[in-house]
Scaffold this active site. Structure first.
Site, PDB file in Angstrom:
ATOM      1  N   ARG A 149      22.675   2.344 -17.311  1.00  0.00           N
ATOM      2  CA  ARG A 149      21.352   2.406 -16.685  1.00  0.00           C
ATOM      3  C   ARG A 149      20.732   3.784 -16.841  1.00  0.00           C
ATOM      4  NH1 ARG A 149      22.385   0.240 -10.737  1.00  0.00           N
ATOM      5  NH2 ARG A 149      24.285   1.422 -11.101  1.00  0.00           N
ATOM      6  N   ALA A 176      28.686  -5.854 -16.647  1.00  0.00           N
ATOM      7  CA  ALA A 176      27.809  -5.246 -15.640  1.00  0.00           C
ATOM      8  C   ALA A 176      27.400  -6.257 -14.583  1.00  0.00           C
ATOM      9  CB  ALA A 176      26.558  -4.673 -16.315  1.00  0.00           C
ATOM     10  N   ILE A 197      35.673  -1.652 -14.639  1.00  0.00           N
ATOM     11  CA  ILE A 197      36.143  -2.625 -15.628  1.00  0.00           C
ATOM     12  C   ILE A 197      35.469  -2.368 -16.970  1.00  0.00           C
ATOM     13  CG2 ILE A 197      36.256  -5.070 -16.230  1.00  0.00           C
ATOM     14  CD1 ILE A 197      36.379  -5.723 -13.263  1.00  0.00           C
ATOM     15  N   LYS A 232      28.140 -13.901  -7.382  1.00  0.00           N
ATOM     16  CA  LYS A 232      28.993 -14.161  -8.538  1.00  0.00           C
ATOM     17  C   LYS A 232      29.028 -15.648  -8.867  1.00  0.00           C
ATOM     18  CE  LYS A 232      31.022 -11.300 -10.413  1.00  0.00           C
ATOM     19  NZ  LYS A 232      30.631 -10.329 -11.474  1.00  0.00           N
TER      20      LYS A 232
END
Length: 340
Positions: A33, A83, A13, A159
């Site tokens: 990262r 992220a 995404i 989430k």
């Protein structure tokens, strides 16, 4: 045009959000990262869309590391916080997903507030909306929250808790910072690079013949390109401040429906896709020895339907036909031979 930070720019995404922001004329900064991935990211974006290199900056920042976030947000008008830890394997324990998801979101929000960012758009998920509820006949909406008192899988719990923490932060410490949240259902669509995103695992396994029969459930699906478009609409539209937006293309699809679409649209190239659906009882029994099926236990025998009416009416967003998305997903996977 604005300066936009997209976190997680190498993700499925995230990379599409970077492309969408560049296509819209914005200047983009994105976090990774591992800085060694910058050349690969630039190459895949240049293959996908024309842009001047000076409109894209790549910086290092990690959800589990407090360093780097202040520099990442400095000078930005908006932040798309995409992220998040994903399920590339079964987590050893719940905190493996929860801690980086929740603490990472709070790090981004604090840095954004301190840098006078106008608005953060948080990439949440349907997993923060419609899990752990009893069967229902009506579709889930943005008013719903996943039931944390039920025995829900670690990803959906992470989430949900991360988003709840984000809204609490805005209420109690956000100052002038605005927040909007986007909740995609199952995200499909073409790849921008060589990654193997977990959300495409279903279609990939069908094409490879590694799914002899379909698990018995249905849910919503949406195109990654439309998810990126919704992020940009939620970023700039004044009406989006303080709102949650579900992203789904029409009604829910059974997994067997996806297999049928593959057969219909790809013909012999989808010859290995399954043609039957497992009984619920057998799927539950197989879940005893199959961790991935065990994670689906709350969905078996159900259709988790959702509606994007709010995004359509408030932001003018429209999803493309899911049949086209499924075909484009398969074409992309076959071209790149993911998992072969």
């Amino acid at each position: 045009m604005a300066q936009v930070l997209v976190t997680g720019g190498t993700g499925f995404i995230g990379s599409w959000c970077v492309r969408a922001a560049l296509d819209a004329g914005h200047t983009v900064r994105t976090t990774v990262r591992d800085p060694r991935r910058e050349p690969e990211l630039r190459a895949r974006l240049h293959t996908a869309t024309p842009f001047d290199d000076d409109r894209l900056t790549v910086v290092r920042a990690d959800l589990e590391d407090p360093d780097g976030w202040g520099d990442a947000v400095t000078g930005c008008d908006y932040v798309l916080h995409v992220a998040s830890p994903t399920l590339r394997r079964a987590p050893a324990h719940g905190d493996e997903l929860l801690v980086p998801a929740r603490e990472g979101a709070l790090r981004v929000l604090r840095a954004a507030r301190d840098a006078d960012v106008r608005r953060v758009v948080l990439t949440s998920a349907f997993g923060a909306v419609g899990i752990g509820h009893p069967p229902r006949a009506t579709p889930f909406t943005e008013e719903d929250w996943t039931n944390l008192d039920s025995d829900i899988p670690p990803y959906q719990r992470s989430k949900t808790l991360a988003e709840r923490a984000a809204w609490q932060f805005i209420r109690e410490e956000g100052d002038k910072l605005e927040l909007a949240a986007v909740h995609p259902t199952g995200v499909l669509g073409p790849l921008l690079g060589p990654d193997d995103p977990p959300s495409l695992r279903l279609v990939r396994r069908m094409l490879e013949g590694r799914m002899p029969a379909c698990p018995p459930f249905g849910m919503g699906f949406v195109d990654v390109r439309d998810v990126a478009d919704l992020h940009l609409r939620a970023m700039t539209n004044p009406a989006a401040a303080g709102e949650r937006f579900l992203a789904t293309a029409g009604h829910s699809l059974r997994v067997i429906d996806i297999a049928r679409i593959l057969h219909d649209r790809l013909g012999e190239r989808a010859a290995k896709a399954p043609t039957r659906e497992l009984p619920v009882w057998l799927t539950r029994a197989l879940g005893v020895v199959n961790p991935e099926l065990r994670l689906l236990r709350h969905q078996l025998g159900r259709d988790l339907d959702a509606t994007s009416a709010k995004a359509e009416q408030l932001l003018g967003w429209q999803a493309r036909p899911i049949e086209d998305t499924i075909a484009d997903t398969a074409e992309s996977l076959l071209t790149r031979a993911i998992g072969a």
